[in-house]
Each structure stands twice: as structure tokens, then as C-alpha cells.
Design a protein around this motif. Structure first.
Motif, PDB file in Angstrom:
ATOM      1  N   TYR A  48       0.515   3.964  -2.891  1.00 15.25           N
ATOM      2  CA  TYR A  48       0.161   5.335  -2.519  1.00 15.25           C
ATOM      3  C   TYR A  48       1.082   6.341  -3.210  1.00 15.25           C
ATOM      4  O   TYR A  48       0.628   7.361  -3.737  1.00 15.25           O
ATOM      5  N   VAL A  49       2.384   6.037  -3.242  1.00 17.86           N
ATOM      6  CA  VAL A  49       3.338   6.931  -3.901  1.00 17.86           C
ATOM      7  C   VAL A  49       3.069   6.989  -5.401  1.00 17.86           C
ATOM      8  O   VAL A  49       3.109   8.059  -6.027  1.00 17.86           O
ATOM      9  N   ILE A  50       2.777   5.831  -5.999  1.00 17.16           N
ATOM     10  CA  ILE A  50       2.512   5.782  -7.445  1.00 17.16           C
ATOM     11  C   ILE A  50       1.260   6.579  -7.792  1.00 17.16           C
ATOM     12  O   ILE A  50       1.241   7.366  -8.766  1.00 17.16           O
ATOM     13  N   LEU A  51       0.214   6.409  -7.012  1.00 16.01           N
ATOM     14  CA  LEU A  51      -1.030   7.133  -7.292  1.00 16.01           C
ATOM     15  C   LEU A  51      -0.865   8.630  -7.075  1.00 16.01           C
ATOM     16  O   LEU A  51      -1.461   9.440  -7.805  1.00 16.01           O
ATOM     17  N   LYS A  52      -0.072   9.018  -6.096  1.00 18.65           N
ATOM     18  CA  LYS A  52       0.207  10.438  -5.904  1.00 18.65           C
ATOM     19  C   LYS A  52       0.986  11.005  -7.097  1.00 18.65           C
ATOM     20  O   LYS A  52       0.784  12.163  -7.491  1.00 18.65           O
ATOM     21  N   ALA A  64      -6.173   9.077  -3.581  1.00 19.39           N
ATOM     22  CA  ALA A  64      -5.914   7.878  -2.787  1.00 19.39           C
ATOM     23  C   ALA A  64      -5.606   8.286  -1.353  1.00 19.39           C
ATOM     24  O   ALA A  64      -4.932   9.291  -1.120  1.00 19.39           O
ATOM     25  N   GLY A  65      -6.095   7.522  -0.434  1.00 14.26           N
ATOM     26  CA  GLY A  65      -5.799   7.729   0.978  1.00 14.26           C
ATOM     27  C   GLY A  65      -4.944   6.583   1.495  1.00 14.26           C
ATOM     28  O   GLY A  65      -5.214   5.416   1.209  1.00 14.26           O
ATOM     29  N   LEU A  66      -3.920   6.899   2.256  1.00 16.63           N
ATOM     30  CA  LEU A  66      -2.999   5.867   2.721  1.00 16.63           C
ATOM     31  C   LEU A  66      -3.693   4.879   3.652  1.00 16.63           C
ATOM     32  O   LEU A  66      -3.548   3.658   3.498  1.00 16.63           O
ATOM     33  N   VAL A  67      -4.454   5.375   4.607  1.00 17.86           N
ATOM     34  CA  VAL A  67      -5.152   4.481   5.529  1.00 17.86           C
ATOM     35  C   VAL A  67      -6.207   3.660   4.790  1.00 17.86           C
ATOM     36  O   VAL A  67      -6.436   2.489   5.107  1.00 17.86           O
ATOM     37  N   GLN A  68      -6.827   4.257   3.788  1.00 21.03           N
ATOM     38  CA  GLN A  68      -7.813   3.515   2.991  1.00 21.03           C
ATOM     39  C   GLN A  68      -7.157   2.348   2.267  1.00 21.03           C
ATOM     40  O   GLN A  68      -7.732   1.259   2.157  1.00 21.03           O
ATOM     41  N   LEU A  69      -5.931   2.538   1.782  1.00 23.27           N
ATOM     42  CA  LEU A  69      -5.215   1.446   1.117  1.00 23.27           C
ATOM     43  C   LEU A  69      -4.821   0.360   2.114  1.00 23.27           C
ATOM     44  O   LEU A  69      -4.901  -0.838   1.798  1.00 23.27           O
ATOM     45  N   PHE A  70      -4.364   0.759   3.298  1.00 23.32           N
ATOM     46  CA  PHE A  70      -4.063  -0.222   4.337  1.00 23.32           C
ATOM     47  C   PHE A  70      -5.296  -1.065   4.663  1.00 23.32           C
ATOM     48  O   PHE A  70      -5.217  -2.288   4.823  1.00 23.32           O
ATOM     49  N   PRO A 122       0.806  -1.229   0.000  1.00 23.39           N
ATOM     50  CA  PRO A 122       0.000   0.000   0.000  1.00 23.39           C
ATOM     51  C   PRO A 122       0.837   1.277   0.000  1.00 23.39           C
ATOM     52  O   PRO A 122       0.439   2.269  -0.632  1.00 23.39           O
ATOM     53  N   LEU A 123       1.977   1.266   0.676  1.00 21.63           N
ATOM     54  CA  LEU A 123       2.847   2.446   0.663  1.00 21.63           C
ATOM     55  C   LEU A 123       3.353   2.740  -0.751  1.00 21.63           C
ATOM     56  O   LEU A 123       3.316   3.891  -1.206  1.00 21.63           O
TER      57      LEU A 123
END
Length: 282
Positions: free
Chosen positions: A184-188, A194-200, A180-181
């Protein structure tokens, strides 16, 4: 009777008689009067110097990482220092059993693709943490049990492998954290929402399907174990890909490659689990 400067009072005066009034004080004695003090009021209303009268907790300069804790009286840390406090993660563990069970049920029906919409207002880390922890112990216990039975059937000596627990912990905790980390970087980078906690949260619940799959791997049929691992991998990969597709479409023409990579990576996890956990070698 006088003795020096002191005068004794006889016993009759002490019994029932009133004590004579005190004479006027000596004029030489100076009475000191203290000015009224403001010490009972703290802090003083009119603050002076460099300290201002209005004091309060520092304002959080960057509150985009986590949701504010409602009704909390704990002092707030400013900026990214807040991420190192327990209060920053309290909202993500504010779920009850019915919430977790409902989200697990959504993860077992992967073709709806509505998990992100249903958890957007309240993503949690409680479910993913316990799902990964349960997977670690189930993988270690089931793998140990199946290996023990296989050795006993062939009358071979069996030794417990403690590395199975550490390997499972590194695999599941590492996968749910690192993937997820990176996503998250790729989507940013592609300016996709994208939300980091949402991906977790999404990736944590996507692993629940492997718990019953591991339990069914006790059946001593290699083809059956391949089918179980394949079905679990397809369900988990479809669940993640469909829930992220709506968010990744905004990344432009490359959205298909990102979704395909997410799908294949989840399938690769299922293959790794089949080789190292579903396979029994004697």
C-alpha cells in the motif's frame, strides 16, 4: 369541648354527618403564587451563553479510511480516532456465507483476474480472518499428525511441538498484515490507485489454496509434496499478480518490476511452507 387551641369533634358528627365548611382564612396568611416555569421543556428552545441550541454528534473530518455504517446511531469519532472504534470495521464484516464462498471460488480460478472488480464495492475482512485462522490450525494439526505417523513407522519417540502453532500464527497473520501494508505504501508512492482494505481482502483470499494443499501433504511422498506446494504457490501468486496488474500499470514503467516482485514473494511463501510444514524429518 376545648382543650387549648384544639377542638374535638364528637362521634355523632363523624357518623354520617357532613363536615362543616371551612371558614375564611386568616387575613394574616399571605398566599404565595409561583410564576410559570419553563422547566417542563428541556432543553429550552432559546439557548443562551456559549452552548448553541443545535447539538449533534461530531462530524468525521476524515472518512477516507472506512465506509460509513448505514443506519448506525452510535456517536462518530472524529478524524483518525475513528479507526480505533468497532464501528469503523463493521462494514467489512457485513458479508454472508454465499459471498465468502463465491470469493473463495474466484481465488481458486486465478487466471481471470477479476477478483478486485467484483469486490471493489464491498471488500471484506471476515473471509481473510477465518482463512488465516483455519490455516493455522490445519498446519498445526496436519504437521503434528504427519510427524507422529513418521515417528511411529520408524519406532522412534515422538514429542508434540507446541511452537508449530505459534510459528504458524506469526507466519500467516504477519504475512497477511505486513505485506499488504508495505505494498500500500509503495503504490501510494507511485500514485497508483490502491485501497488498504482491498489489499487485505485480496491477500487473505489468496491463501485459501494452501488449505487443501496442507491436507494433501499427508501423502508420504516427498516429490508429491513438492508438486503440491509448487502448484499451490503458482496459483496463489498468479491470483495476486493478475488482480493487481491493472492497478499497478498506472505506476509507469516500473509496474512490471512491482508485479514480478509480488509474484516472487508469493512463491517464496510457498517455499517456506514446504520447508517448514510440508517436510517431515525423523
Amino acid at each position: 369541648m376545648m382543650s387549648g387551641k384544639y377542638q374535638t369533634i364528637d362521634n355523632q358528627r363523624l357518623q354520617g354527618e357532613s363536615v362543616p365548611a371551612v371558614s375564611d382564612p386568616d387575613p394574616a396568611i399571605v398566599t404565595v403564587k409561583f410564576a410559570d416555569s419553563n422547566l417542563q421543556t428541556f432543553p429550552p428552545s432559546g439557548a443562551q451563553g456559549k452552548i448553541s441550541g443545535g447539538s449533534g454528534p461530531p462530524r468525521d473530518a476524515d472518512d477516507t479510511f472506512s465506509k460509513p455504517v448505514s443506519g448506525s446511531e452510535e456517536p462518530q469519532q472524529s478524524g483518525w480516532l475513528r479507526t480505533f472504534t468497532v464501528a469503523a470495521y463493521k462494514p467489512y464484516f457485513d458479508v454472508d456465507t454465499s459471498d465468502v464462498v463465491e470469493r473463495i471460488r474466484y481465488s481458486l480460478v486465478p487466471f481471470t483476474g477479476t477478483f478486485n472488480e467484483k469486490t471493489a464495492s464491498n471488500p471484506d475482512l471476515y473471509g481473510p480472518f477465518w482463512i488465516c485462522t483455519t490455516l493455522i490450525f490445519v498446519a498445526a494439526s496436519i504437521g503434528t499428525f504427519v510427524t507422529y505417523i513418521a515417528h511411529k513407522v520408524k519406532n522412534k519417540e515422538w514429542d508434540y511441538d507446541i511452537n508449530l502453532v505459534t510459528w504458524s500464527a506469526g507466519l500467516f497473520y504477519g504475512y497477511v498484515t505486513i505485506v499488504p501494508l508495505c505494498l500500500y505504501v509503495i503504490l501510494k508512492y507511485f500514485s497508483a490507485p490502491a485501497g488498504l482494505v482491498q489489499l487485505f481482502c485480496l491477500y487473505g483470499y489468496s491463501l485459501f489454496v494452501f488449505i487443501p494443499a496442507l491436507c494433501m501433504s499427508v501423502v508420504p511422498l516427498e516429490i508429491f509434496r513438492w508438486v503440491i506446494a509448487g502448484v499451490a504457490g503458482l496459483m496463489s501468486a498468479t491470483f495476486v499478480a493478475l488482480n493487481l496488474r491493472a492497478h499497478i500499470v498506472s505506476a509507469g514503467e516500473r509496474w512490471f518490476f512491482i508485479v514480478a516482485a509480488i509474484f516472487l514473494l508469493q512463491l517464496a511463501l510457498a517455499v517456506v511452507l514446504k520447508i517448514y510444514l510440508f517436510t517431515v524429518s525423523v
